[in-house]
Design a protein around this motif. Sequence first.
Motif, PDB file in Angstrom:
ATOM      1  N   TYR A   1      26.680 -13.147   7.215  1.00 53.82           N
ATOM      2  CA  TYR A   1      26.351 -13.198   5.518  1.00 53.82           C
ATOM      3  C   TYR A   1      28.530 -11.872   5.739  1.00 53.82           C
ATOM      4  N   THR A   2      28.015 -11.340   7.035  1.00 53.73           N
ATOM      5  CA  THR A   2      29.267 -10.721   6.718  1.00 53.73           C
ATOM      6  C   THR A   2      30.796 -10.826   7.036  1.00 53.73           C
ATOM      7  N   VAL A   3      30.619 -11.643   7.704  1.00 56.32           N
ATOM      8  CA  VAL A   3      31.669 -12.784   8.699  1.00 56.32           C
ATOM      9  C   VAL A   3      32.304 -13.349   7.304  1.00 56.32           C
ATOM     10  N   ALA A   4      30.940 -14.020   6.315  1.00 58.54           N
ATOM     11  CA  ALA A   4      31.557 -14.721   5.240  1.00 58.54           C
ATOM     12  C   ALA A   4      32.291 -14.702   4.476  1.00 58.54           C
ATOM     13  N   ALA A   5      31.751 -13.109   4.042  1.00 57.97           N
ATOM     14  CA  ALA A   5      31.803 -12.592   3.336  1.00 57.97           C
ATOM     15  C   ALA A   5      33.740 -12.265   3.009  1.00 57.97           C
ATOM     16  N   ARG A   6      33.541 -11.763   4.120  1.00 58.93           N
ATOM     17  CA  ARG A   6      34.957 -11.045   4.564  1.00 58.93           C
ATOM     18  C   ARG A   6      36.008 -12.126   4.894  1.00 58.93           C
ATOM     19  N   GLY A   7      35.324 -13.579   4.789  1.00 58.79           N
ATOM     20  CA  GLY A   7      36.531 -14.944   4.341  1.00 58.79           C
ATOM     21  C   GLY A   7      36.915 -15.377   2.965  1.00 58.79           C
TER      22      GLY A   7
ATOM     23  N   PRO B   1      38.358 -12.938   0.168  1.00 62.76           N
ATOM     24  CA  PRO B   1      38.550 -11.645  -0.800  1.00 62.76           C
ATOM     25  C   PRO B   1      38.183 -11.656  -2.699  1.00 62.76           C
ATOM     26  N   GLY B   2      37.944 -10.497  -2.209  1.00 64.28           N
ATOM     27  CA  GLY B   2      37.241  -9.789  -4.159  1.00 64.28           C
ATOM     28  C   GLY B   2      35.724 -10.571  -3.925  1.00 64.28           C
ATOM     29  N   TRP B   3      34.793 -10.871  -3.252  1.00 61.60           N
ATOM     30  CA  TRP B   3      33.949 -11.031  -3.202  1.00 61.60           C
ATOM     31  C   TRP B   3      33.034  -9.603  -3.605  1.00 61.60           C
ATOM     32  N   PRO B   4      31.838  -9.742  -4.194  1.00 61.71           N
ATOM     33  CA  PRO B   4      31.592  -8.691  -5.135  1.00 61.71           C
ATOM     34  C   PRO B   4      30.817  -8.120  -4.104  1.00 61.71           C
ATOM     35  N   ARG B   5      30.826  -6.420  -3.893  1.00 61.02           N
ATOM     36  CA  ARG B   5      30.236  -5.800  -2.820  1.00 61.02           C
ATOM     37  C   ARG B   5      28.882  -5.584  -3.291  1.00 61.02           C
ATOM     38  N   GLY B   6      28.637  -5.915  -4.466  1.00 65.50           N
ATOM     39  CA  GLY B   6      27.247  -5.655  -5.270  1.00 65.50           C
ATOM     40  C   GLY B   6      25.627  -6.356  -4.026  1.00 65.50           C
ATOM     41  N   ARG B   7      26.495  -7.781  -4.473  1.00 71.98           N
ATOM     42  CA  ARG B   7      26.222  -9.247  -4.362  1.00 71.98           C
ATOM     43  C   ARG B   7      25.629  -8.699  -2.694  1.00 71.98           C
ATOM     44  N   ALA B   8      26.834  -8.574  -1.844  1.00 74.90           N
ATOM     45  CA  ALA B   8      26.320  -7.685  -0.628  1.00 74.90           C
ATOM     46  C   ALA B   8      25.202  -6.896   0.070  1.00 74.90           C
ATOM     47  N   VAL B   9      25.403  -5.772  -1.164  1.00 77.91           N
ATOM     48  CA  VAL B   9      24.151  -4.642  -0.779  1.00 77.91           C
ATOM     49  C   VAL B   9      23.096  -5.424  -0.853  1.00 77.91           C
ATOM     50  N   ALA B  10      22.752  -6.230  -2.229  1.00 74.81           N
ATOM     51  CA  ALA B  10      21.690  -6.934  -1.941  1.00 74.81           C
ATOM     52  C   ALA B  10      21.293  -7.752  -0.982  1.00 74.81           C
ATOM     53  N   PHE B  11      22.213  -7.831  -0.746  1.00 78.36           N
ATOM     54  CA  PHE B  11      21.745  -8.960   0.668  1.00 78.36           C
ATOM     55  C   PHE B  11      20.747  -8.864   1.851  1.00 78.36           C
ATOM     56  N   GLY B  12      21.916  -7.504   2.381  1.00 81.79           N
ATOM     57  CA  GLY B  12      21.795  -6.373   3.341  1.00 81.79           C
ATOM     58  C   GLY B  12      20.442  -5.289   2.562  1.00 81.79           C
TER      59      GLY B  12
ATOM     60  N   LEU C   1      17.449 -11.434  -1.788  1.00 75.60           N
ATOM     61  CA  LEU C   1      18.432 -11.872  -0.954  1.00 75.60           C
ATOM     62  C   LEU C   1      19.254 -12.758  -1.557  1.00 75.60           C
ATOM     63  N   ALA C   2      18.607 -13.604  -3.008  1.00 81.20           N
ATOM     64  CA  ALA C   2      19.089 -14.515  -3.623  1.00 81.20           C
ATOM     65  C   ALA C   2      20.062 -13.856  -4.565  1.00 81.20           C
ATOM     66  N   LEU C   3      19.725 -12.849  -4.894  1.00 74.53           N
ATOM     67  CA  LEU C   3      20.803 -11.570  -5.466  1.00 74.53           C
ATOM     68  C   LEU C   3      21.973 -11.815  -4.859  1.00 74.53           C
ATOM     69  N   GLY C   4      22.452 -12.208  -3.563  1.00 70.71           N
ATOM     70  CA  GLY C   4      23.602 -11.838  -2.499  1.00 70.71           C
ATOM     71  C   GLY C   4      24.240 -13.123  -2.857  1.00 70.71           C
ATOM     72  N   ALA C   5      23.682 -14.056  -2.632  1.00 74.04           N
ATOM     73  CA  ALA C   5      24.734 -15.187  -3.629  1.00 74.04           C
ATOM     74  C   ALA C   5      24.999 -15.831  -1.834  1.00 74.04           C
ATOM     75  N   PRO C   6      23.536 -16.224  -0.758  1.00 77.38           N
ATOM     76  CA  PRO C   6      24.278 -16.922  -0.023  1.00 77.38           C
ATOM     77  C   PRO C   6      24.873 -17.830   0.146  1.00 77.38           C
ATOM     78  N   LEU C   7      24.198 -18.750  -0.468  1.00 76.17           N
ATOM     79  CA  LEU C   7      24.636 -20.289  -0.654  1.00 76.17           C
ATOM     80  C   LEU C   7      26.004 -21.014  -1.041  1.00 76.17           C
ATOM     81  N   THR C   8      26.221 -19.958  -1.836  1.00 75.70           N
ATOM     82  CA  THR C   8      28.337 -19.986  -2.343  1.00 75.70           C
ATOM     83  C   THR C   8      28.293 -19.944  -0.471  1.00 75.70           C
ATOM     84  N   LEU C   9      28.731 -18.777   0.199  1.00 78.74           N
ATOM     85  CA  LEU C   9      29.084 -18.028   1.076  1.00 78.74           C
ATOM     86  C   LEU C   9      28.731 -19.252   2.011  1.00 78.74           C
ATOM     87  N   LEU C  10      27.251 -19.870   2.165  1.00 78.74           N
ATOM     88  CA  LEU C  10      27.332 -21.292   3.469  1.00 78.74           C
ATOM     89  C   LEU C  10      28.152 -22.737   2.478  1.00 78.74           C
ATOM     90  N   ALA C  11      28.487 -22.536   1.791  1.00 85.60           N
ATOM     91  CA  ALA C  11      28.696 -23.602   1.327  1.00 85.60           C
ATOM     92  C   ALA C  11      30.802 -23.551   1.429  1.00 85.60           C
TER      93      ALA C  11
END
Length: 324
Positions: A36-42, A44-55, A95-105
């Motif tokens: 998730y971290t690698v995908a989010a860094r790729g 720019p502007g990925w909401p920090r709140g989503r990363a916090v929720a997923f973590g 996990l769903a609040l982190g929007a992981p499928l958007t990063l996966l897609a």
Amino acid sequence: MTAAALLPPLTALRLFTTWRFAPLLLGASATAAAGYTVAARGRPGWPRGRAVAFGAGLVVAVLAGSSFVGVYDDTLFWVRAVQNLLLLMVVPMLLALGAPLTLLAAGVPEDRRPAWRRVLHSRAARVLTGPFAATVLLVAPLMVVYLTPLYAMTLRDGVVSGAVGTGLVACGFVYFWTRLRIDPTPASTPYPVTLVLTIAEMVGDAVLGIVLWLGPAVAAAYYLGLHRGWGPDPHTDQVLGAGVLWIGGDVVGLPFLGVVLWLFSREDARRARATDAELDAAETPAPASGTTSGPESGPDAAPAPSRLWWQDDPQLADRFRPRT
């Protein structure tokens, strides 16, 4: 004698100091966090709140398996109830609040994206993520676990317990993914419908809680075989667990309702802004005085026909257009 029977009494101090090493859980959580971290860094502007929720979801998953909850889950009914509630509702929601499928897609190779879209928009995916199916995925798993011999199997077999825990997280994730709609979904459930269904699902939690509270003992032979000389007796232990599933499910549902209301208000505001922009763009500026001449601009020109307000609303004009 099993390890569950040899555990010391669960005291207030041991709630915070008792831990166990769960390599599969820790490895899976670390892998998910790194990906998730690698995908989010790729992006720019990925909401920090989503990363916090997923973590936070990963942290709760680790707590459910490695803290006192994971240590005493085979010893006390109410502790296993806490664990199942965390795995079905709390972990998947975060996990769903982190929007992981958007990063996966976004990470799917270009040549495989058509196949990804076909799967996402397939009939099976639409049925699985529809309102009825998603409700079943939240309400049915715990009923199957507690009202069938599966519950006793999870107490005796670590492999079965791990498989059931993984299944609870998967079912819960599909539910919250389709209800929150932060990630794109094959079937879209309007937020007002989600609010109504959530209230109905709270009733389902109450039904299971009442059945466990008033019904016969679950896995009675297993718990009596532990010969545990401390803590609540098996009947009281099951009553406590029934309360955890009943009241705890409703408590977890309250912040979920709050998130849905917030998302609904944001969606409504976006629609209002889009409608205002379309109406502003459709307006024709009036011609300057004296720049045109002719019968339509003279004092005897016929007034423009009056129009009802909804005829200029792009969301309603097509629905109420006069039939010829």
